[in-house]
Structures are given as C-alpha cells and as structure tokens.
Design a protein around this motif. Structure first.
Motif, mmCIF file in Angstrom:
data_model
loop_
_atom_site.group_PDB
_atom_site.id
_atom_site.type_symbol
_atom_site.label_atom_id
_atom_site.label_comp_id
_atom_site.label_asym_id
_atom_site.label_seq_id
_atom_site.Cartn_x
_atom_site.Cartn_y
_atom_site.Cartn_z
ATOM 1 N N GLN A 133 23.746 3.978 1.752
ATOM 2 C CA GLN A 133 24.819 3.359 2.266
ATOM 3 C C GLN A 133 24.984 1.818 2.199
ATOM 4 N N GLY A 177 29.996 4.658 1.490
ATOM 5 C CA GLY A 177 29.250 6.023 1.919
ATOM 6 C C GLY A 177 28.082 6.098 0.932
ATOM 7 N N GLN A 234 32.115 7.466 9.306
ATOM 8 C CA GLN A 234 33.301 7.879 8.409
ATOM 9 C C GLN A 234 33.357 9.338 8.070
ATOM 10 N N ASP A 259 31.246 10.825 6.010
ATOM 11 C CA ASP A 259 30.606 11.258 4.837
ATOM 12 C C ASP A 259 28.958 10.986 4.973
ATOM 13 N N SER A 300 26.101 9.586 7.860
ATOM 14 C CA SER A 300 25.601 8.376 8.428
ATOM 15 C C SER A 300 24.752 8.469 9.546
#
Length: 450
Positions: free
Chosen positions: A162, A189, A330, A332, A334
């Motif tokens: 990321q 992402g 978000q 996606d 993390s």
C-alpha cells in the motif's frame, strides 16, 4: 491539481537544476524486489459469497532512493515503481465473483483489481515519486509515502504494498527525541492502481470519504532500554485518536524481556457524530445495523521473553466503548497498530476482550541459519452485534491460530532468496460470519541495482 501534487512538481523542478551536484548520485541506491505470492482462503460454513478465494501472482517492486545535493539545504528524490502480473486466478476464484458467475460487490479481489465482470485483471501497476529536502537533522518529504506509525500503518501483506499521498516532516534535532508530523490526502490500496480518498470501517464505502488525515507525535528514548511514545491522528469528518505507548527491554538471566504497552483513545469528528453514512461499525443498540459515532478506548500489553533462540510471549487487549477500534480503512485491505492485527482478523470489536499466546524459534541456534518458525493463538470474547435494530450476537467469541515458517538462504548463488509459508485458521460464533482457513506461499528476492 491538489496541493501535494503542485508542491511535488515545484520540488522536482528545483531538484532538476541541481541533480548533478555531488552527493545526489554518489549516495543513491536502487533495488528491484521480486515477490511471488500465492494465497487461498476457504470460507468453511454459511452461505455468504464467496466460498473460496485463490490467486497467484508475480510482483515487481523497483525503488530508487537518491542522496542529497550539497548545501545548507539538500534536495533529493525517491521513486517507487510497482507491477503485479497475474499468474492464475482461474474459475473466478479471486474473491469477487459469485458462485453463479455474477460479479461481486468488492472493488477488487484478494490480490488483483477486478474487471467489470468481477474477474481479476491480467496486471496492474503504479509509479510514485517523492521529493525531499533536508536541513541538519530535519527532513521533509512530499509525494508518495509509506509511514509506519501508531496512528497510520502501511500494509504490505499481499503481492504489492500500500502507498499514501501527502507530506511528512521528521526531525531528530533534539538528542533521543524523534518528532514526526504530516498530512495524508489519498491512499492506494494493495490491490489497486488508483489513488482513493480515505475512510473507516462501517462507513458507506466509496460514498463518503475524506481527503485530510493529519498526524503528529514523537518517540523519546528515556534510557537505552525504555522508549515512550505519543501520537495524534485526525481523519476529518470521521475520528480523532490519541496514542500513548511505552516499550521496555529488561535483561533477565540469560534472556531479555520486552514489555510493550499501548493505549488508544478514539472519538468522533465532524459528520461522524451525526450523519449515518459516516458512522463506524460497532455495537450500538437502537441504531441501524449497530453502527454509530466513533467511541473507543483500547488498552493492551504484550510481553516477549527471548532466550537461546526461543521467544515466549503473552498479551491481553481490551476494546472498550460502543464502536469498533477505528483506523484508516478503505475496505481493500489495511493494517493497524494493535497487538491483535493478525493474518485474518483484527480482534478490535466494540467491547472485545482478547488474550494471546506466542512462541517462535530461530533455528540458527541449532546450526540452521535462516530458518525461523512461529505460532500465535488469540481468543476474543464479549462481542455483541446488531442487524437492523435487533441484537444478533450476545457475548460471542472468536479465535485465530497463525503459523509461520520462513527460510532465507544464507549463502551461495541463491543467497538471500526467501521462502515463507503462512497458515491461519479463524473460528467464530459471531452472527453472519464464516469460519476461515487460509494459506499463503511467498518467494521473495531483492536485487541491488546501484
């Protein structure tokens, strides 16, 4: 053109005039990182899509880190080029195709972005540039960043890492004190080529967002074995967060005991306080889907004792308040800075109490350098959930067991080639959740170019 992009363009223009200066080239480094990544996830019970995720790809991570031009203020530039090539995601097993062949609702699959039909793309790529300036022991960076701090953590758990867009200043002018501050405007992402605005878990995905996350704090080395930390983060219209940390290393007998204490205080900001689309996931009775404003206090302690290649550990975490623990998310993939951020789950639900046990071993102690293995087991309970305004879980629990075996070739023509197997199992009685088993196989190598 947003502010960070304009500032980056100006900085690159200034740098171009001085690129030939001594130090800029001589101190530059370039590396090519190669990562072959395979993952499969088996959702074992229930009917929620998907039931099986499987993807395999080859990642390329090219990095250039310049030195600084000479003078009172030195200038430089860094670059990161990322490319992910799909090797297999056949049969719609990327995690974004339903059993009947229709596309799922996710932005991307497990590893790769998705086409409009939900299938994985053949490849995806991105380029990031970072302009930097340094005076004495203070450094300013503008552009692509990868911070790893208590209030913002860069995820590197898939094929490609990321990245973030913004600016950061780091200062070490005061002995034993490191100060850091910055502002982030966008995230890219791990399964995307696109910059996106920022959000949190529970909020209306890609409908309500923020383009302003500010953070500041520092690490103070009280003694050579004791470090204290304070950090603050604020995602505009979502949450404010204070962090206090204390890390201590204590030589006991033939080994060392590491104590790691962490405390987060998180509260609502702006629209999150009164607008449902901005609400956080949590355990709110009487609110739609159990969502509400950010309200969380998280305490944790982790203890690790290392001796003769063995590391024994145990920890406990309490997540108080009505909301889940919030972080930049978000949806996606993390990471956050909790002691319970594991391969599958985070264990930071509203009201959750989690204990854990750890063990790892470095086989160099028995004549096999480069070979390591470890295990983590966590169990969390006291979880309440709601669907609509009806309670669906009352004091539910979850547990996860993670195994990791890794080997880095220590010498010979394949020196520094790394192999890793990560296996995880997650079981829960939380309503609407599916038990999971997951395997990851990773082969990695880094080639120095400069």
């Amino acid at each position: 053109m947003n502010k960070s992009t304009l500032a980056l363009a100006v900085a690159v223009g200034v740098l171009a005039q001085q690129a030939g200066a001594a130090g800029f080239i001589e101190d530059s480094k370039a590396t090519l990182g190669l990562r072959n990544f395979y993952i499969n996830t088996d959702n074992r019970n229930g009917t929620n899509e998907p039931s099986r995720n499987e993807e395999w790809g080859q990642g390329f991570d090219l990095r250039f880190i310049s030195g600084y031009t000479q003078g009172t203020v030195g200038f430089g530039i860094d670059a990161i080029g990322l490319l992910g090539v799909r090797l297999d995601s056949g049969g719609g097993t990327n995690g974004n195709v339903n059993a009947n062949g229709t596309p799922g609702s996710a932005y991307g699959g497990t590893v790769f972005p998705s086409e409009s039909n939900g299938q994985a793309v053949d490849n995806f790529s991105s380029l990031g540039l970072t302009a930097k300036a340094k005076i004495s022991q203070t450094e300013l960076k503008l552009g692509t960043l990868q911070p790893k701090l208590p209030v913002i953590v860069t995820n590197d758990g898939r094929l490609l890492p990321q990245t973030w867009q913004g600016g950061q200043i780091t200062s070490g002018e005061i002995k034993d004190l490191t100060l850091i501050g910055g502002q982030i405007e966008h995230a890219k992402g791990r399964n995307s080529s696109n910059n996106e605005q920022l959000s949190i878990g529970g909020a209306a995905a890609r409908t309500v967002n923020s383009n302003k996350f500010i953070y500041a704090g520092g690490d103070y080395k009280i003694t050579k074995d004791l470090t204290a930390q304070y950090y603050y983060g604020n995602l505009e219209d979502f949450y404010k967060q204070h962090f206090l940390g204390l890390v201590h290393n204590w030589a006991i007998g033939p080994g060392v005991l590491k104590s790691d204490f962490r405390y987060f205080n998180s509260s609502d900001d702006g629209a999150n306080g009164d607008t449902p689309a901005y609400f956080s996931s949590g355990s709110y009775a009487g609110f739609a889907n159990g969502r509400g404003k950010v309200d969380n206090n998280l305490y944790s302690g982790l203890f690790l004792y290392t001796v003769a290649g063995h590391t024994f550990g145990g920890g406990y975490q309490v997540s108080n308040g009505s909301s889940d623990f919030p972080w930049l998310n978000q949806g996606d993939g993390s990471s956050n800075y909790t002691i319970t951020d594991m391969q599958i789950q985070k264990f930071g639900r509203a009201g959750e109490r989690t204990w854990q046990a750890r063990y790892s071993y470095d086989f160099a102690k028995v004549g096999v350098p480069g070979l390591t293995a470890g295990m983590v087991y966590l169990r969390g309970d006291n979880v309440d959930t709601y669907s609509g305004r009806v309670q669906t879980s009352n004091g539910a629990s979850e547990w996860e067991r993670d195994l990791t075996v890794a080997y880095v070739i220590p010498e010979g023509p394949l020196k520094n080639v790394g192999f890793m197997w990560k296996n995880a199992s997650w079981r829960t009685d939380i309503a609407g959740q599916r038990d999971q088993d997951e395997n990851r196989l990773i082969v990695s190598y880094s080639i120095p170019l400069l």
